[in-house]
Write an enzyme that holds these catalytic residues in place. Structure first.
Site, short mmCIF file in Angstrom:
data_model
loop_
_atom_site.label_atom_id
_atom_site.label_comp_id
_atom_site.label_asym_id
_atom_site.label_seq_id
_atom_site.Cartn_x
_atom_site.Cartn_y
_atom_site.Cartn_z
N TYR A 144 1.20 -1.40 -0.06
CA TYR A 144 -0.53 0.05 -0.31
C TYR A 144 1.26 1.07 -0.26
CZ TYR A 144 -3.02 3.72 1.68
OH TYR A 144 -4.12 4.88 1.65
N ASP A 247 9.40 2.30 -0.44
CA ASP A 247 8.30 3.91 0.53
C ASP A 247 8.50 2.25 1.99
OD1 ASP A 247 6.51 4.17 1.90
OD2 ASP A 247 4.59 3.69 0.43
N LYS A 275 4.98 8.72 9.36
CA LYS A 275 4.73 7.68 10.56
C LYS A 275 6.18 8.28 11.50
CE LYS A 275 1.82 5.27 8.51
NZ LYS A 275 0.59 3.93 8.16
#
Ligand SMILES: Cc1ncc(COP(=O)(O)O)c(C=O)c1O
Length: 436
Positions: A144, A247, A275
């Site tokens: 994702y 990513d 994050k």
């Protein structure tokens, strides 16, 4: 039985009246009777509206690496917010935070801040396309990369049948509302299958702008790359002039301070971080080295954002990274993470549950099934019901991982030995209940 106590239930009714489905992000909605409303967090714990305490392994989908309300981050953010947050210029705080990222992730030469992981991968996509003059983006099944249209294909949750043959994978659209022609610009591949990647590049290499990969599958059970896989992707991208993008929104500043590059030893052209770099404040970055960032230097490839690099988020970034660079938080996190991985693996073995504990201490998952999955297709073979029943029984007892087996458990430096002992006891009781 609902997991909402009476006050949580009343609070969620208020939420439903004001927010669509009572949430601000679709995946937070667990149903009208099972969506929890939290009032706060401290260290390793979160509290619901009934005052019930949960040991938190969700950690906001991963960011809160130092624990909720970490004193260093709170102090830095408090100082920053009083000093003016957003200007139409570069600010000192932003520069200091960028320097901190470079210290933590030494392969990075320069970066640009954004606010979310989605923005970071969106800008990385445009930069890669603008730099190469090509359109096609390659991604792996079960990864994702955020909520923008260019990458929402073959994401976690798709059935294996829908993904087609591994020899000619079918990119599966994640959402209504995505324009159909975009599907023509995406190619999907099974993770850890270098031969499939070689076949794709042999066929389409001249048109591939970027290959995106989560170096560890942070959205599919923390499955790790097999030896040689990332090296092979690096070589393919170099040979075909495509931009290799790691990513690292979930792995960055988490599986090691230096992220996946520190662990696996392969360096991409670009990486996206978010994050854990802000301990829960909205901050992200597109970072890189070498010629690709020159696409922005030369102009003509737009990257912009009113709040990008704002003083509050970048103060959180600097404070989080400086704290992590002391080495103490990571040592604690590794210790408690290893104890949980070993302890749960032993309980599962004692109960005769065929299973594997995958990933690393900072971020790990449970696969309930035979053998170890090496890609998303393998992960879909797990016993979903057993895992969900286990986790819902744990949540009732005050321990809170995600009930989605694909989403890893996240650890923070605030988790203690006592939390591990409580969690293992709850895990054992809940497993017995789930097994019936
Ligand atoms: C690997 C990865 N990339 C990108 C994103 C998108 O980040 P955000 O939710 O901050 O937009 C996520 C979110 O979970 C992610 O896990």
């Amino acid at each position: 039985m609902s997991i909402q106590g009476p006050k949580t239930s009343a609070m969620f009714d208020r939420a439903l009246a004001a927010l669509v489905n009572g949430v601000s992000s679709g995946w937070r909605y667990w149903g009208d009777d099972d969506t929890i409303v939290l009032t706060g967090g401290e260290g390793a714990y979160v509290y619901d509206a009934d005052g019930k305490r949960y040991i938190d392994y969700h950690l906001g989908f991963g960011p809160v690496i130092l624990g909720h309300g970490d004193e260093h981050v709170v102090a830095a953010v408090t100082r920053a917010v009083a000093n003016g947050t957003t200007f139409a210029f570069t600010q000192e705080q932003e520069v200091s935070a960028a320097e901190a990222v470079k210290r933590a992730v030494p392969w990075v030469e320069r970066l640009r801040f954004t606010n979310t992981g989605t923005e970071a991968t969106m800008h990385a996509t445009r930069l890669a396309r603008g730099f190469t003059g090509r359109d096609i983006v390659v991604k792996f099944e079960g990864t994702y990369h955020g909520a923008h249209d260019y990458v929402m294909f073959s994401t976690p949750g798709d059935t294996t049948d829908a993904l087609g043959s591994p020899f000619s994978p079918v990119p599966v659209v994640m959402s209504s509302g995505m324009p159909r022609p975009i599907g023509g610009l995406v190619r999907t591949l099974p993770f850890n299958d270098l031969e499939a990647a070689e076949r794709l590049f042999a066929r389409d290499g001249a048109n591939i702008a970027a290959l995106f990969v989560e170096p560890m599958l942070g959205n599919a059970m923390a499955i790790e790359p097999q030896p040689g896989f990332l090296e092979g992707l690096r070589e393919l991208c170099t040979r075909h002039g495509a931009v290799l993008v790691f990513d690292e929104v979930k792995t960055g500043v988490r599986i090691a301070v230096g992220g996946a590059v520190e662990i696996y030893g392969v360096t991409p052209d670009l990486a996206t971080f978010a994050k854990a770099m802000g301990n829960g404040l909205p901050v992200a970055a597109i970072a890189g080295r070498g010629p690709v960032l020159g696409g922005w230097d030369r102009g003509g490839i737009i990257q912009a954002g009113t709040y990008s690099g704002n003083a509050v988020s970048t103060a959180a970034t600097q404070a989080t990274i400086e704290r992590l660079l002391t080495g103490e938080p990571m040592a604690q996190l590794d210790r408690v993470g290893n104890a949980l991985m070993d302890g749960t693996a032993k309980i599962l073995a004692d109960k005769g549950v065929e299973s594997a504990v995958l990933g690393r201490p900072a971020m790990f998952s449970f696969y309930f099934g035979e053998g170890d999955p090496t890609d998303y297709r393998g992960a879909t073979g797990h016993d979903e019901d057993l895992y969900e029943n286990l986790v819902m029984a744990m949540i009732e007892r005050g321990v809170m991982p995600s009930p989605d087996a694909l989403e890893p458990w996240f650890l923070s430096a605030a988790h203690s030995d006592e939390d591990v002992a409580t969690t293992l006891q709850v895990f054992e009781e809940s497993l017995a209940e789930a097994l019936g």
